[in-house]
Design an enzyme around this catalytic site. Structure first.
Site, PDB file in Angstrom:
ATOM      1  N   ASN A   7       0.854  -1.186   0.000  1.00  0.00           N
ATOM      2  CA  ASN A   7       0.000   0.000   0.000  1.00  0.00           C
ATOM      3  C   ASN A   7       0.890   1.235   0.000  1.00  0.00           C
ATOM      4  O   ASN A   7       1.443   1.606   1.024  1.00  0.00           O
ATOM      5  CB  ASN A   7      -0.889  -0.044   1.261  1.00  0.00           C
ATOM      6  CG  ASN A   7      -1.705   1.213   1.442  1.00  0.00           C
ATOM      7  OD1 ASN A   7      -1.826   2.034   0.535  1.00  0.00           O
ATOM      8  ND2 ASN A   7      -2.278   1.381   2.633  1.00  0.00           N
ATOM      9  N   LYS A   9       0.094   4.271  -0.333  1.00  0.00           N
ATOM     10  CA  LYS A   9      -0.575   5.469   0.191  1.00  0.00           C
ATOM     11  C   LYS A   9      -0.319   6.653  -0.765  1.00  0.00           C
ATOM     12  O   LYS A   9      -0.160   6.424  -1.957  1.00  0.00           O
ATOM     13  CB  LYS A   9      -0.117   5.767   1.619  1.00  0.00           C
ATOM     14  CG  LYS A   9      -0.203   4.514   2.502  1.00  0.00           C
ATOM     15  CD  LYS A   9      -0.002   4.760   3.953  1.00  0.00           C
ATOM     16  CE  LYS A   9      -0.094   3.426   4.683  1.00  0.00           C
ATOM     17  NZ  LYS A   9      -0.041   3.567   6.125  1.00  0.00           N
ATOM     18  N   HIS A  85      -9.523   1.204   5.067  1.00  0.00           N
ATOM     19  CA  HIS A  85      -8.225   1.426   5.714  1.00  0.00           C
ATOM     20  C   HIS A  85      -8.402   2.428   6.860  1.00  0.00           C
ATOM     21  O   HIS A  85      -9.196   3.366   6.739  1.00  0.00           O
ATOM     22  CB  HIS A  85      -7.207   1.947   4.692  1.00  0.00           C
ATOM     23  CG  HIS A  85      -5.818   1.969   5.256  1.00  0.00           C
ATOM     24  ND1 HIS A  85      -5.378   2.987   6.065  1.00  0.00           N
ATOM     25  CD2 HIS A  85      -4.805   1.078   5.163  1.00  0.00           C
ATOM     26  CE1 HIS A  85      -4.130   2.714   6.430  1.00  0.00           C
ATOM     27  NE2 HIS A  85      -3.760   1.565   5.893  1.00  0.00           N
ATOM     28  N   GLU A  87      -6.773   4.888   7.808  1.00  0.00           N
ATOM     29  CA  GLU A  87      -6.581   6.304   7.462  1.00  0.00           C
ATOM     30  C   GLU A  87      -7.827   6.876   6.795  1.00  0.00           C
ATOM     31  O   GLU A  87      -8.180   8.040   6.975  1.00  0.00           O
ATOM     32  CB  GLU A  87      -5.342   6.454   6.557  1.00  0.00           C
ATOM     33  CG  GLU A  87      -4.065   6.315   7.374  1.00  0.00           C
ATOM     34  CD  GLU A  87      -2.911   5.668   6.635  1.00  0.00           C
ATOM     35  OE1 GLU A  87      -2.904   5.662   5.394  1.00  0.00           O
ATOM     36  OE2 GLU A  87      -2.002   5.154   7.324  1.00  0.00           O
ATOM     37  N   GLU A 156      -5.112  -4.912  11.007  1.00  0.00           N
ATOM     38  CA  GLU A 156      -4.106  -3.868  11.188  1.00  0.00           C
ATOM     39  C   GLU A 156      -4.395  -3.082  12.469  1.00  0.00           C
ATOM     40  O   GLU A 156      -5.258  -2.186  12.458  1.00  0.00           O
ATOM     41  CB  GLU A 156      -4.134  -2.881  10.016  1.00  0.00           C
ATOM     42  CG  GLU A 156      -3.804  -3.484   8.681  1.00  0.00           C
ATOM     43  CD  GLU A 156      -3.266  -2.430   7.727  1.00  0.00           C
ATOM     44  OE1 GLU A 156      -2.128  -2.582   7.286  1.00  0.00           O
ATOM     45  OE2 GLU A 156      -3.986  -1.451   7.439  1.00  0.00           O
ATOM     46  N   GLY A 162       2.637   2.432  10.794  1.00  0.00           N
ATOM     47  CA  GLY A 162       3.630   3.503  10.632  1.00  0.00           C
ATOM     48  C   GLY A 162       4.382   3.868  11.890  1.00  0.00           C
ATOM     49  O   GLY A 162       5.074   4.888  11.928  1.00  0.00           O
ATOM     50  N   SER A 198       3.542  -1.842  10.314  1.00  0.00           N
ATOM     51  CA  SER A 198       5.003  -1.777  10.492  1.00  0.00           C
ATOM     52  C   SER A 198       5.758  -3.030  10.057  1.00  0.00           C
ATOM     53  O   SER A 198       6.817  -3.339  10.592  1.00  0.00           O
ATOM     54  CB  SER A 198       5.350  -1.436  11.953  1.00  0.00           C
ATOM     55  OG  SER A 198       4.907  -0.133  12.268  1.00  0.00           O
TER      56      SER A 198
HETATM   57  P1  PGA Z   1       2.852   0.519   7.598  1.00  0.00           P
HETATM   58  O1  PGA Z   1       1.396   0.693   6.983  1.00  0.00           O
HETATM   59  O2  PGA Z   1       3.415  -0.766   7.039  1.00  0.00           O
HETATM   60  O3  PGA Z   1       3.610   1.730   7.146  1.00  0.00           O
HETATM   61  O4  PGA Z   1       2.694   0.437   9.070  1.00  0.00           O
HETATM   62  C1  PGA Z   1       0.533  -0.394   6.860  1.00  0.00           C
HETATM   63  C2  PGA Z   1      -0.787   0.073   6.314  1.00  0.00           C
HETATM   64  O5  PGA Z   1      -1.228   1.168   6.649  1.00  0.00           O
HETATM   65  O6  PGA Z   1      -1.430  -0.631   5.517  1.00  0.00           O
END
Ligand code: PGA
Length: 239
Positions: A7, A9, A85, A87, A156, A162, A198
């Site tokens: 992903n 983003k 997601h 976000e 998640e 992140g 992460s």
């Molecule tokens: P990350 O993001 O690997 O940077 O923690 C995962 C995600 O948001 O799908």
């Protein structure tokens, strides 16, 4: 083979994408789904890579400025759609659209990757399982049983995205086991469940010890092509 979803983003400009493609097209990664920004999907498709979108519109078509429908994505060769997601739930109040978006994806024959996960506060209050059940129940309501088997869940934990903070292997195992058992009992289907939060080339060897994870949703690490290739190779060389 395990499913690995990258992903991106809102990252990488055109030049960076071209460099990325130059590296990745040398490999054969049948189990990897690339989710770049929508404007780059076609470049990945032209390089015979499997792609997913990071979101879809909640309606089929019409006066929804800025939205892109599931069937439009399908028509250019997109195979997967990330839905709900954290976000998008946070910045766009997506919770209320998740069920409808899931329906749209399934109708258009896109494979939905449904993201669920608890916040730090919910975790501290012992609400993790309850939150996950609520998200699953709300997302999957009124979805035809024959379609359900096409849904992939991405567990998640919001506090892990992140941040570099990851639950222990035992915690991930237990939560994924809980999700799978619940879904199997309630909906009589087996769903693939990915872990996300992460995941990177350095910690993958630890995560790979967990026996019930069907793959990974990878954010930050996936935008660095060399790190992502390292991560995929580690996973694929094991299976
Ligand atoms: P990350 O993001 O690997 O940077 O923690 C995962 C995600 O948001 O799908």
């Amino acid at each position: 083979m395990k499913i690995v979803v990258g992903n991106f983003k809102m990252n990488l400009n055109k030049e960076e994408i071209d460099n990325y493609l130059n590296v990745v097209k040398e490999y054969f990664f049948p189990n990897v789904v690339f989710c770049p920004s929508t404007i780059y999907l076609d470049s990945f498709i032209k390089n015979s890579l499997t792609v997913g979108t990071q979101d879809i519109g909640f309606m089929e078509k019409g006066a929804y400025t800025g939205d892109i429908s599931a069937s439009m994505y399908k028509s250019i060769g997109v195979s997967y759609a990330i839905i709900g997601h954290s976000e998008r739930r946070k910045y766009y109040r997506d919770d209320k659209y998740v069920n409808q978006k899931l329906n749209m994806a399934l109708k258009a024959e896109l494979k939905p990757i449904l993201c669920i996960g608890e916040t730090q506060e919910e975790r501290e209050n012992g609400l993790t399982n309850q939150v996950l059940i609520e998200q699953i129940t709300q997302s999957l309501q009124n979805i035809d049983k024959e379609f359900l088997k096409n849904v992939i869940i991405a567990y998640e934990p919001v506090w892990s995205i992140g941040t570099g903070n990851i639950p222990t292997n035992e915690e991930i195992f237990k939560t994924i086991d809980y999700i799978k058992t619940y879904i199997n009992y309630e909906y009589e289907v087996d769903m693939n469940v990915l872990y996300g939060g992460s995941v990177n080339q350095d910690n993958i060897s630890i995560l790979e010890e967990i026996s019930n994870v069907d793959g990974y949703l990878v954010g930050g690490c996936s935008i660095d092509v060399n790190k992502f290739v390292q991560l995929i190779n580690y996973i694929n060389n094991r299976s």
